[in-house]
Scaffold this motif. Structure first.
Motif, PDB file in Angstrom:
ATOM      1  N   SER A 265       0.862  -1.184   0.000  1.00 45.34           N
ATOM      2  CA  SER A 265       0.000   0.000   0.000  1.00 45.34           C
ATOM      3  C   SER A 265       0.896   1.231   0.000  1.00 45.34           C
ATOM      4  O   SER A 265       2.115   1.123  -0.012  1.00 45.34           O
ATOM      5  N   GLU A 266       0.271   2.394   0.052  1.00 49.64           N
ATOM      6  CA  GLU A 266       1.041   3.640   0.086  1.00 49.64           C
ATOM      7  C   GLU A 266       1.865   3.775   1.357  1.00 49.64           C
ATOM      8  O   GLU A 266       2.814   4.545   1.397  1.00 49.64           O
ATOM      9  N   TRP A 267       1.491   3.039   2.394  1.00 52.37           N
ATOM     10  CA  TRP A 267       2.143   3.210   3.697  1.00 52.37           C
ATOM     11  C   TRP A 267       2.722   1.919   4.281  1.00 52.37           C
ATOM     12  O   TRP A 267       3.253   1.929   5.384  1.00 52.37           O
TER      13      TRP A 267
ATOM     14  N   VAL B  20       6.544   0.118   7.820  1.00 53.05           N
ATOM     15  CA  VAL B  20       5.502   1.136   7.801  1.00 53.05           C
ATOM     16  C   VAL B  20       6.157   2.466   7.457  1.00 53.05           C
ATOM     17  O   VAL B  20       7.199   2.817   8.014  1.00 53.05           O
ATOM     18  N   HIS B  21       5.539   3.203   6.552  1.00 52.75           N
ATOM     19  CA  HIS B  21       6.114   4.482   6.135  1.00 52.75           C
ATOM     20  C   HIS B  21       5.017   5.448   5.726  1.00 52.75           C
ATOM     21  O   HIS B  21       3.881   5.053   5.432  1.00 52.75           O
ATOM     22  N   TRP B  22       5.366   6.715   5.738  1.00 52.38           N
ATOM     23  CA  TRP B  22       4.468   7.755   5.261  1.00 52.38           C
ATOM     24  C   TRP B  22       5.319   8.770   4.515  1.00 52.38           C
ATOM     25  O   TRP B  22       6.159   9.434   5.106  1.00 52.38           O
ATOM     26  N   GLY B  23       5.137   8.836   3.202  1.00 50.00           N
ATOM     27  CA  GLY B  23       5.987   9.704   2.399  1.00 50.00           C
ATOM     28  C   GLY B  23       7.434   9.252   2.493  1.00 50.00           C
ATOM     29  O   GLY B  23       7.755   8.098   2.246  1.00 50.00           O
TER      30      GLY B  23
ATOM     31  N   HIS C  24      10.150   6.710   7.309  1.00 53.56           N
ATOM     32  CA  HIS C  24      10.062   5.260   7.494  1.00 53.56           C
ATOM     33  C   HIS C  24      10.278   4.904   8.958  1.00 53.56           C
ATOM     34  O   HIS C  24      11.228   5.369   9.577  1.00 53.56           O
TER      35      HIS C  24
END
Length: 133
Positions: free
Chosen positions: A10-12, A93-96, A99
């Motif tokens: 997924s995106e994240w 798990v990451h956002w933009g 990480h």
């Protein structure tokens, strides 16, 4: 999955295959090898202590669950360290561009057990009639 593989789900969230020879957040990862034995012995000692506490009685079911989660996570990581010399981490798990360090289910158990033990300690009352004098 070969080491170093990244599968974006997924995106994240990614599935990855990394080896962590250290502790949380790769602490002691570059320590030269002694950390494998130290962290393994530490995990075993903590598990023995928690087993003893479970055996002698605990204050509540939530405390028992917390101890079992802590032991399960610790021993899961000990098995990896003894088997291959490092812990296999595979959840990313990451956002933009931010990480969180990769982790595994055993790490989730340790964190959940510690959190549950902390929450339980705020409302600790002795509900075990056998442990009162």
């Amino acid at each position: 999955m070969p080491i170093g593989t990244v599968e974006q789900l997924s995106e994240w969230f990614n599935l990855v295959h990394v080896l962590n020879p250290g502790a949380a957040f790769s602490f002691l990862a570059d320590a030269g090898g002694w950390q494998k034995y130290f962290l393994s012995i530490f995990g075993i000692i903590v598990s023995v202590i928690l087993t003893r506490l479970l055996w002698t009685g605990v204050l509540s079911t939530s405390e028992s669950v917390a101890y079992v989660l802590l032991m399960s996570g610790a021993l899961g990581n000990v098995l990896d360290r003894l088997r291959i010399g490092a812990v296999i981490d595979y959840l990313d798990v990451h956002w933009g561009d931010l990480h969180w360090p990769a982790f595994n289910i055993a790490d989730i158990y340790v964190v959940s057990g510690a959190f549950l033990l902390l929450i339980t300690s705020f409302g600790a009352t002795n509900t075990n009639p056998e442990s009162t004098p």
